[in-house]
Design a protein around this motif. Structure first.
Motif, PDB file in Angstrom:
ATOM      1  N   LYS A   1      37.497  46.630  38.204  1.00 18.94           N
ATOM      2  CA  LYS A   1      38.835  46.195  37.787  1.00 18.94           C
ATOM      3  C   LYS A   1      39.098  44.725  38.127  1.00 18.94           C
ATOM      4  CE  LYS A   1      40.200  50.427  36.701  1.00 18.94           C
ATOM      5  NZ  LYS A   1      40.060  50.863  35.367  1.00 18.94           N
ATOM      6  N   ASN A   2      38.267  44.126  38.958  1.00 18.28           N
ATOM      7  CA  ASN A   2      38.438  42.724  39.362  1.00 18.28           C
ATOM      8  C   ASN A   2      37.848  41.818  38.285  1.00 18.28           C
ATOM      9  OD1 ASN A   2      38.437  40.191  40.509  1.00 18.28           O
ATOM     10  ND2 ASN A   2      37.606  40.853  42.467  1.00 18.28           N
ATOM     11  N   MET A   3      38.712  41.233  37.470  1.00 18.56           N
ATOM     12  CA  MET A   3      38.266  40.393  36.368  1.00 18.56           C
ATOM     13  C   MET A   3      38.393  38.901  36.666  1.00 18.56           C
ATOM     14  SD  MET A   3      37.024  42.235  34.127  1.00 18.56           S
ATOM     15  CE  MET A   3      36.871  43.972  33.919  1.00 18.56           C
ATOM     16  N   ASN A   4      38.529  38.538  37.912  1.00 20.63           N
ATOM     17  CA  ASN A   4      38.545  37.120  38.273  1.00 20.63           C
ATOM     18  C   ASN A   4      37.207  36.499  37.915  1.00 20.63           C
ATOM     19  OD1 ASN A   4      41.141  37.165  39.347  1.00 20.63           O
ATOM     20  ND2 ASN A   4      40.385  37.821  41.351  1.00 20.63           N
ATOM     21  N   LEU A   5      37.232  35.286  37.425  1.00 21.30           N
ATOM     22  CA  LEU A   5      36.014  34.595  37.038  1.00 21.30           C
ATOM     23  C   LEU A   5      35.006  34.531  38.181  1.00 21.30           C
ATOM     24  CD1 LEU A   5      34.648  33.161  34.712  1.00 21.30           C
ATOM     25  CD2 LEU A   5      35.712  31.036  35.459  1.00 21.30           C
ATOM     26  N   SER A   6      35.480  34.380  39.394  1.00 19.94           N
ATOM     27  CA  SER A   6      34.578  34.301  40.547  1.00 19.94           C
ATOM     28  C   SER A   6      33.867  35.627  40.822  1.00 19.94           C
ATOM     29  CB  SER A   6      35.355  33.876  41.794  1.00 19.94           C
ATOM     30  OG  SER A   6      36.321  34.855  42.115  1.00 19.94           O
ATOM     31  N   ASN A   7      34.341  36.714  40.221  1.00 23.49           N
ATOM     32  CA  ASN A   7      33.729  38.024  40.436  1.00 23.49           C
ATOM     33  C   ASN A   7      32.795  38.426  39.301  1.00 23.49           C
ATOM     34  OD1 ASN A   7      33.549  40.367  42.161  1.00 23.49           O
ATOM     35  ND2 ASN A   7      34.513  41.485  40.488  1.00 23.49           N
ATOM     36  N   LEU A   8      32.606  37.552  38.342  1.00 21.44           N
ATOM     37  CA  LEU A   8      31.746  37.856  37.205  1.00 21.44           C
ATOM     38  C   LEU A   8      30.402  37.166  37.355  1.00 21.44           C
ATOM     39  CD1 LEU A   8      34.332  37.481  34.309  1.00 21.44           C
ATOM     40  CD2 LEU A   8      33.651  39.567  35.497  1.00 21.44           C
ATOM     41  N   GLU A   9      29.366  37.825  36.876  1.00 17.58           N
ATOM     42  CA  GLU A   9      28.049  37.213  36.869  1.00 17.58           C
ATOM     43  C   GLU A   9      27.329  37.612  35.587  1.00 17.58           C
ATOM     44  OE1 GLU A   9      25.621  38.519  40.136  1.00 17.58           O
ATOM     45  OE2 GLU A   9      25.897  40.613  39.678  1.00 17.58           O
TER      46      GLU A   9
END
Length: 108
Positions: A7-15
């Motif tokens: 559920k965390n869609m922050n850019l810093s949490n995407l890879e």
């Protein structure tokens, strides 16, 4: 750092990963559905244990496939541990303990 919360869609949490990397991650972290929880399963865990028992005791794959109304390839994949390899049959199990109604002439 990646949190792996879906559920965390922050850019810093995407890879960015390849499909293979995603699959490897899912397997390593036990995130993939397996067995009857996997959407395309034709059999459940109990049936597969029954099948493994029948295979162990020499019943023909074609006849087992007919009994469970599945393609012979499914039985072959169970027999070669390509599918359901994580589900192990206890070594002490005998064909007589299989909880299905079998006619003796069915497997001749």
């Amino acid at each position: 750092k990646i949190s792996y919360h879906t559920k965390n869609m922050n850019l810093s949490n995407l890879e960015f990963n390849t499909r293979q990397e995603n699959m490897s991650h899912a397997v390593e972290n036990n995130l993939m559905a397996k067995g009857s929880k996997q959407g395309t399963a034709k059999l459940n865990e109990f049936q597969v244990l029954q099948i493994k028992c029948l295979l162990k005791n020499g019943y023909k794959q074609k006849r087992i496939a007919e009994l469970y109304n599945v393609d012979k390839r499914i039985i072959s994949h169970i027999n070669t541990n390509n599918n359901w390899s994580w589900l192990e049959l206890p070594k002490s199990v005998k064909a007589e303990s299989v909880d299905v109604t079998l006619k003796d002439s069915y497997f001749e």
